[in-house]
Write a protein that holds these residues in place. Structure first.
Motif, PDB file in Angstrom:
ATOM      1  N   GLU A 137       0.711  -1.204   0.030  1.00 26.53           N
ATOM      2  CA  GLU A 137      -0.112  -0.027  -0.011  1.00 26.53           C
ATOM      3  C   GLU A 137       0.982   1.322  -0.045  1.00 26.53           C
ATOM      4  O   GLU A 137       0.683   2.158  -0.537  1.00 26.53           O
ATOM      5  N   GLU A 138       2.148   1.224   0.713  1.00 28.99           N
ATOM      6  CA  GLU A 138       2.944   2.222   0.806  1.00 28.99           C
ATOM      7  C   GLU A 138       3.923   2.598  -0.548  1.00 28.99           C
ATOM      8  O   GLU A 138       4.546   3.483  -0.482  1.00 28.99           O
ATOM      9  N   GLY A 139       3.829   1.400  -1.435  1.00 30.34           N
ATOM     10  CA  GLY A 139       4.397   1.678  -2.677  1.00 30.34           C
ATOM     11  C   GLY A 139       5.610   0.762  -2.731  1.00 30.34           C
ATOM     12  O   GLY A 139       6.429   1.120  -3.844  1.00 30.34           O
ATOM     13  N   ASN A 140       5.910  -0.277  -1.782  1.00 29.77           N
ATOM     14  CA  ASN A 140       6.974  -0.962  -1.662  1.00 29.77           C
ATOM     15  C   ASN A 140       6.966  -2.417  -1.665  1.00 29.77           C
ATOM     16  O   ASN A 140       5.929  -2.783  -0.869  1.00 29.77           O
ATOM     17  N   ALA A 143      11.003  -6.452  -0.053  1.00 35.26           N
ATOM     18  CA  ALA A 143      12.500  -6.170  -0.364  1.00 35.26           C
ATOM     19  C   ALA A 143      12.850  -4.733  -0.495  1.00 35.26           C
ATOM     20  O   ALA A 143      14.065  -4.195  -0.584  1.00 35.26           O
ATOM     21  N   GLY A 144      11.866  -3.752  -0.257  1.00 36.29           N
ATOM     22  CA  GLY A 144      11.923  -2.450  -0.583  1.00 36.29           C
ATOM     23  C   GLY A 144      12.241  -1.766  -1.947  1.00 36.29           C
ATOM     24  O   GLY A 144      12.356  -0.713  -1.960  1.00 36.29           O
ATOM     25  N   ASN A 145      11.743  -2.960  -2.914  1.00 32.94           N
ATOM     26  CA  ASN A 145      11.510  -2.316  -4.189  1.00 32.94           C
ATOM     27  C   ASN A 145      10.540  -1.438  -4.407  1.00 32.94           C
ATOM     28  O   ASN A 145       9.415  -1.918  -4.201  1.00 32.94           O
ATOM     29  N   PRO A 146      10.444  -0.369  -5.254  1.00 34.06           N
ATOM     30  CA  PRO A 146       9.337   0.581  -5.576  1.00 34.06           C
ATOM     31  C   PRO A 146       8.216  -0.266  -6.487  1.00 34.06           C
ATOM     32  O   PRO A 146       8.597  -0.988  -7.358  1.00 34.06           O
TER      33      PRO A 146
END
Length: 290
Positions: A137-140, A143-146
């Motif tokens: 939901e927050e865009g990632n 693994a932290g990829n956008p």
């Protein structure tokens, strides 16, 4: 009824959700008829994901059909059968199909199902799945990829008011709320005192609670006694009532439980399960005065 399940949770209206299972096959005709029958009676449909480790159609297909019937689905998503890659992929796919309400579950062990030789995955648990959904939901991704476009969910989790001891269950509930759950669906409640103990703790949390109500039938009594339904603890006195009862009496008994739960003002709604008798859910709600 509210326009959406999420709006219903926010409204304070006492909700009723019906649990349905995808077919073991491709025939959706009878399920479509059931949805049409129940959609004016309940606020949402919970759709299980290989419940009890029994292989069935993927729930997203049934959820899409529910949307096509102008009704609200709550899609279960289990960690037992998928790793974190597959779970995140499924979340993105169902969001793109308009499925917003997600119940994150770990899943019963495969030994209880019909594919005993299957290997359970459990790469992550339900708490981590909630966190993964919030991250999407927050865009990632995890693994932290956008992401190119973010989903929006109404996230739920399960809880067991009948757990003994209860304290570990409450610790897990705290983790689920912190991870992003906005509603809880409890295991079926057979003892109102268990629900009182549980809701006394969660009443100050920012969380809505749907209490589980399950139709008990004589054919299943021995399985309850033998522990064949993990996490379900039915008082012996109640099993004795069910043992010699016909279906109408079982519906009456279940309706009385629903009535007691609603009258107690302990929760925000009911989540009704009636395996094999889902068409009688309106009768259960009627017997409960709902």
């Amino acid at each position: 009824m509210a326009k959406s399940f999420e709006e219903g949770l926010a409204s304070g209206h006492f909700l009723a959700a019906a649990s349905i299972a995808p077919p073991k096959g491709t025939d959706l005709e009878s399920l479509g008829q059931l949805i049409q029958k129940l959609k004016g009676v309940v606020d949402a449909f919970g759709v299980s994901d290989n419940h009890g480790a029994v292989m069935c159609m993927n729930p997203w297909a049934v959820c899409r059909m529910i949307l096509d019937h102008d009704a609200e689905p709550i899609m279960h998503l289990t960690c037992r059968d998928r790793n974190r890659l597959a779970l995140q992929s499924d979340l993105l796919a169902v969001a793109s199909a308009g499925i917003k309400n997600i119940l994150c579950v770990s899943g019963d062990h495969v030994k209880f199902g019909d594919h005993a030789d299957a290997k359970p995955v459990h790469d992550i648990d339900s708490v981590h799945l909630l966190g993964a959904a919030k991250s999407l939901e927050e865009g990632n991704d995890m693994a932290g990829n956008p992401l190119s476009g973010s989903p929006a969910f109404c996230l739920g989790a399960t809880a067991n008011p009948g757990a003994d001891p209860l304290e570990p269950q409450l610790i897990k509930v705290d983790k689920k709320i912190k991870a992003g759950a906005s509603f809880l669906v409890t295991h079926p409640v057979f003892n109102i005192e268990d629900l009182k103990r549980f809701t006394t703790y969660v009443t100050e949390k920012d969380i809505k609670v749907l209490a589980g109500v399950r139709l008990l039938i004589p054919e299943e009594v021995q399985q309850y006694r033998d522990g064949g339904y993990p996490g379900l603890f039915v008082p012996e006195a109640l099993l004795e009532q069910i043992e010699g009862a016909d279906l109408e009496k079982c519906i009456e008994i279940t309706g009385n439980i629903a009535k007691e739960i609603k009258g107690s003002n302990l929760c925000d709604g009911l989540y009704v399960t009636a395996p094999g008798h889902e068409n009688r859910i309106p009768d259960i709600l009627k017997a409960g005065g709902i």
